[in-house]
Design a protein around this motif. Sequence first.
Motif, PDB file in Angstrom:
ATOM      1  N   LEU A   1     102.978  14.068   5.165  1.00 16.75           N
ATOM      2  CA  LEU A   1     102.438  14.585   6.420  1.00 16.75           C
ATOM      3  C   LEU A   1     101.731  13.458   7.167  1.00 16.75           C
ATOM      4  CD1 LEU A   1     100.961  17.959   5.090  1.00 16.75           C
ATOM      5  CD2 LEU A   1     103.284  17.434   5.849  1.00 16.75           C
ATOM      6  N   LEU A   2     102.041  13.331   8.442  1.00 19.62           N
ATOM      7  CA  LEU A   2     101.491  12.248   9.257  1.00 19.62           C
ATOM      8  C   LEU A   2     100.849  12.798  10.521  1.00 19.62           C
ATOM      9  CD1 LEU A   2     104.503   9.729   9.198  1.00 19.62           C
ATOM     10  CD2 LEU A   2     102.642   9.941   7.525  1.00 19.62           C
ATOM     11  N   CYS A   3      99.903  12.029  11.060  1.00 19.76           N
ATOM     12  CA  CYS A   3      99.385  12.346  12.390  1.00 19.76           C
ATOM     13  C   CYS A   3     100.462  11.958  13.410  1.00 19.76           C
ATOM     14  CB  CYS A   3      98.083  11.588  12.652  1.00 19.76           C
ATOM     15  SG  CYS A   3      98.278   9.789  12.679  1.00 19.76           S
ATOM     16  N   GLN A   4     100.322  12.410  14.636  1.00 20.93           N
ATOM     17  CA  GLN A   4     101.359  12.151  15.627  1.00 20.93           C
ATOM     18  C   GLN A   4     101.563  10.658  15.909  1.00 20.93           C
ATOM     19  OE1 GLN A   4     101.036  14.405  19.239  1.00 20.93           O
ATOM     20  NE2 GLN A   4     102.584  13.210  20.305  1.00 20.93           N
ATOM     21  N   PRO A   5     100.483   9.859  16.089  1.00 16.86           N
ATOM     22  CA  PRO A   5     100.700   8.429  16.356  1.00 16.86           C
ATOM     23  C   PRO A   5     101.457   7.717  15.234  1.00 16.86           C
ATOM     24  CG  PRO A   5      98.474   9.058  16.971  1.00 16.86           C
ATOM     25  CD  PRO A   5      99.050  10.222  16.240  1.00 16.86           C
ATOM     26  N   CYS A   6     101.083   7.992  13.988  1.00 18.69           N
ATOM     27  CA  CYS A   6     101.768   7.329  12.864  1.00 18.69           C
ATOM     28  C   CYS A   6     103.218   7.782  12.765  1.00 18.69           C
ATOM     29  CB  CYS A   6     101.038   7.614  11.554  1.00 18.69           C
ATOM     30  SG  CYS A   6      99.491   6.676  11.355  1.00 18.69           S
ATOM     31  N   ASN A   7     103.455   9.064  13.011  1.00 19.85           N
ATOM     32  CA  ASN A   7     104.828   9.568  12.945  1.00 19.85           C
ATOM     33  C   ASN A   7     105.689   8.937  14.038  1.00 19.85           C
ATOM     34  OD1 ASN A   7     106.799  11.563  11.817  1.00 19.85           O
ATOM     35  ND2 ASN A   7     106.737  12.326  13.918  1.00 19.85           N
ATOM     36  N   ASN A   8     105.107   8.778  15.236  1.00 21.22           N
ATOM     37  CA  ASN A   8     105.849   8.156  16.334  1.00 21.22           C
ATOM     38  C   ASN A   8     106.166   6.692  16.033  1.00 21.22           C
ATOM     39  OD1 ASN A   8     105.730  10.550  17.746  1.00 21.22           O
ATOM     40  ND2 ASN A   8     104.020   9.933  19.044  1.00 21.22           N
ATOM     41  N   LYS A   9     105.212   6.010  15.394  1.00 21.49           N
ATOM     42  CA  LYS A   9     105.427   4.587  15.068  1.00 21.49           C
ATOM     43  C   LYS A   9     106.454   4.434  13.949  1.00 21.49           C
ATOM     44  CE  LYS A   9     100.706   3.120  16.244  1.00 21.49           C
ATOM     45  NZ  LYS A   9      99.406   2.677  15.650  1.00 21.49           N
ATOM     46  N   LYS A  10     106.354   5.277  12.940  1.00 20.64           N
ATOM     47  CA  LYS A  10     107.265   5.152  11.785  1.00 20.64           C
ATOM     48  C   LYS A  10     108.691   5.512  12.180  1.00 20.64           C
ATOM     49  CE  LYS A  10     108.140   6.677   7.063  1.00 20.64           C
ATOM     50  NZ  LYS A  10     109.416   7.386   7.248  1.00 20.64           N
ATOM     51  N   TYR A  11     108.858   6.618  12.895  1.00 19.36           N
ATOM     52  CA  TYR A  11     110.160   7.090  13.372  1.00 19.36           C
ATOM     53  C   TYR A  11     111.159   7.083  12.202  1.00 19.36           C
ATOM     54  CZ  TYR A  11     114.062   7.779  16.566  1.00 19.36           C
ATOM     55  OH  TYR A  11     115.159   8.273  17.217  1.00 19.36           O
ATOM     56  N   SER A  12     112.191   6.253  12.258  1.00 20.99           N
ATOM     57  CA  SER A  12     113.184   6.225  11.178  1.00 20.99           C
ATOM     58  C   SER A  12     113.160   4.903  10.420  1.00 20.99           C
ATOM     59  CB  SER A  12     114.597   6.463  11.748  1.00 20.99           C
ATOM     60  OG  SER A  12     114.940   5.452  12.679  1.00 20.99           O
ATOM     61  N   HIS A  13     111.975   4.243  10.421  1.00 19.49           N
ATOM     62  CA  HIS A  13     111.860   2.964   9.714  1.00 19.49           C
ATOM     63  C   HIS A  13     111.793   3.176   8.204  1.00 19.49           C
ATOM     64  CE1 HIS A  13     110.178   1.683  13.738  1.00 19.49           C
ATOM     65  NE2 HIS A  13     111.099   0.768  13.514  1.00 19.49           N
ATOM     66  N   ASP A  14     112.190   2.162   7.471  1.00 20.27           N
ATOM     67  CA  ASP A  14     112.040   2.164   6.017  1.00 20.27           C
ATOM     68  C   ASP A  14     110.549   2.253   5.691  1.00 20.27           C
ATOM     69  OD1 ASP A  14     113.313   1.314   3.228  1.00 20.27           O
ATOM     70  OD2 ASP A  14     111.428   0.213   3.508  1.00 20.27           O
ATOM     71  N   PRO A  15     110.146   3.087   4.711  1.00 20.09           N
ATOM     72  CA  PRO A  15     108.714   3.279   4.437  1.00 20.09           C
ATOM     73  C   PRO A  15     107.986   2.007   4.011  1.00 20.09           C
ATOM     74  CG  PRO A  15     110.063   4.242   2.696  1.00 20.09           C
ATOM     75  CD  PRO A  15     110.988   3.906   3.828  1.00 20.09           C
ATOM     76  N   ILE A  16     108.642   1.163   3.243  1.00 22.24           N
ATOM     77  CA  ILE A  16     107.990  -0.083   2.789  1.00 22.24           C
ATOM     78  C   ILE A  16     107.808  -1.035   3.964  1.00 22.24           C
ATOM     79  CG2 ILE A  16     108.238  -2.121   1.325  1.00 22.24           C
ATOM     80  CD1 ILE A  16     109.637  -0.344  -0.717  1.00 22.24           C
ATOM     81  N   GLU A  17     108.854  -1.156   4.780  1.00 29.63           N
ATOM     82  CA  GLU A  17     108.747  -2.040   5.956  1.00 29.63           C
ATOM     83  C   GLU A  17     107.666  -1.540   6.911  1.00 29.63           C
ATOM     84  OE1 GLU A  17     112.585  -2.157   7.690  1.00 29.63           O
ATOM     85  OE2 GLU A  17     113.488  -3.370   6.082  1.00 29.63           O
ATOM     86  N   PHE A  18     107.582  -0.229   7.090  1.00 34.93           N
ATOM     87  CA  PHE A  18     106.574   0.317   7.995  1.00 34.93           C
ATOM     88  C   PHE A  18     105.171   0.091   7.435  1.00 34.93           C
ATOM     89  CE2 PHE A  18     103.824   3.878   9.316  1.00 34.93           C
ATOM     90  CZ  PHE A  18     103.773   3.596  10.671  1.00 34.93           C
ATOM     91  N   ALA A  19     105.000   0.322   6.132  1.00 34.69           N
ATOM     92  CA  ALA A  19     103.686   0.123   5.517  1.00 34.69           C
ATOM     93  C   ALA A  19     103.227  -1.330   5.673  1.00 34.69           C
ATOM     94  CB  ALA A  19     103.726   0.517   4.046  1.00 34.69           C
ATOM     95  N   ARG A  20     104.178  -2.257   5.553  1.00 36.39           N
ATOM     96  CA  ARG A  20     103.841  -3.681   5.748  1.00 36.39           C
ATOM     97  C   ARG A  20     103.455  -3.962   7.201  1.00 36.39           C
ATOM     98  NH1 ARG A  20     108.850  -6.015   2.143  1.00 36.39           N
ATOM     99  NH2 ARG A  20     107.758  -6.055   0.102  1.00 36.39           N
ATOM    100  N   SER A  21     104.152  -3.304   8.133  1.00 40.42           N
ATOM    101  CA  SER A  21     103.888  -3.575   9.551  1.00 40.42           C
ATOM    102  C   SER A  21     102.516  -3.107   9.991  1.00 40.42           C
ATOM    103  CB  SER A  21     104.958  -2.900  10.407  1.00 40.42           C
ATOM    104  OG  SER A  21     104.792  -1.482  10.422  1.00 40.42           O
ATOM    105  N   ILE A  22     101.932  -2.142   9.282  1.00 36.79           N
ATOM    106  CA  ILE A  22     100.585  -1.663   9.646  1.00 36.79           C
ATOM    107  C   ILE A  22      99.522  -2.177   8.676  1.00 36.79           C
ATOM    108  CG2 ILE A  22     101.487   0.389  10.785  1.00 36.79           C
ATOM    109  CD1 ILE A  22     100.714   2.027   8.311  1.00 36.79           C
ATOM    110  N   GLY A  23      99.900  -3.141   7.824  1.00 37.22           N
ATOM    111  CA  GLY A  23      98.938  -3.784   6.938  1.00 37.22           C
ATOM    112  C   GLY A  23      98.593  -3.002   5.689  1.00 37.22           C
ATOM    113  N   ARG A  24      99.411  -1.994   5.326  1.00 35.05           N
ATOM    114  CA  ARG A  24      99.144  -1.232   4.100  1.00 35.05           C
ATOM    115  C   ARG A  24      99.757  -1.894   2.878  1.00 35.05           C
ATOM    116  NH1 ARG A  24      97.576   4.050   4.760  1.00 35.05           N
ATOM    117  NH2 ARG A  24      97.219   3.884   2.510  1.00 35.05           N
ATOM    118  N   LEU A  25     100.743  -2.778   3.084  1.00 33.42           N
ATOM    119  CA  LEU A  25     101.359  -3.534   1.993  1.00 33.42           C
ATOM    120  C   LEU A  25     101.489  -4.984   2.418  1.00 33.42           C
ATOM    121  CD1 LEU A  25     104.299  -1.208   0.836  1.00 33.42           C
ATOM    122  CD2 LEU A  25     102.179  -1.673  -0.414  1.00 33.42           C
ATOM    123  N   LEU A  26     101.503  -5.876   1.435  1.00 37.39           N
ATOM    124  CA  LEU A  26     101.696  -7.307   1.729  1.00 37.39           C
ATOM    125  C   LEU A  26     103.166  -7.633   1.730  1.00 37.39           C
ATOM    126  CD1 LEU A  26      98.845  -8.814  -0.489  1.00 37.39           C
ATOM    127  CD2 LEU A  26      98.827  -8.422   1.979  1.00 37.39           C
TER     128      LEU A  26
END
Length: 230
Positions: free
Chosen positions: A205-230
């Motif tokens: 479950l995501l908030c609207q801004p995060c869901n809009n940003k993630k869209y259909s991106h790979d979860p690992i790539e998206f997590a890296r893009s927002i600084g959640r993974l190195l």
Amino acid sequence: MTVLHEVQDAGPAVEIVSRRDAIARGLRLYFTGVPCGRGHLSHRIVKNWACVECKKNWDAVDPKAKLRRKARYEADVDKNRESARSWARDNAQRVRANVAAWQELNRERLPGYQKNWRSKNGASVRAAAKRYAKKYPEKIRIKQANRRAKKRAALGSYTSSDVVEIRELQRGRCAYCPTALDKFHIDHIIPLAKGGTNYRSNIQLLCQPCNNKKYSHDPIEFARSIGRLL
């Protein structure tokens, strides 16, 4: 040992079921294998022991009997409907068993019966659907999401209960940020477009801004893009 008999009102072979067993199983009809006083080898009605074939004949002999029953019902429709609903709530298991038994006996007739009933009661069906959607918007939302996933040939499905549990596991917050999920978007961790499934294990479950940003991106790539993974 199951004993089968040919029955006048229900096809070629029917299992012997006593009235006591029928009550225990929540059935509306039972069958003893013994003819009634008028010689009918037929089902009996649990609530009044009446022979089904005899009842058909009574209605044929006295065609106004059905009209009188209808008139008594319509004399106080609201009271009778509430009485029926109350009985159904108190005997939910029996009602389900009765419906299942009827559907089994009328398997070939059922699709046509349902289509005919919906065509005759279109307005009430639509009104009931609107009331349900208003009362349970989340269930409708999930049903529609499951339908869309099925159209995309994605495996699996999830329920409103799954969503409630996922929200509790996320402590009521977005999976990617600390935003409280007063309103939320249901996201497939691995997007359906990338071969993800529609099972609960692939839902977050995501908030609207995060869901809009993630869209259909790979979860690992998206997590890296927002600084959640190195």
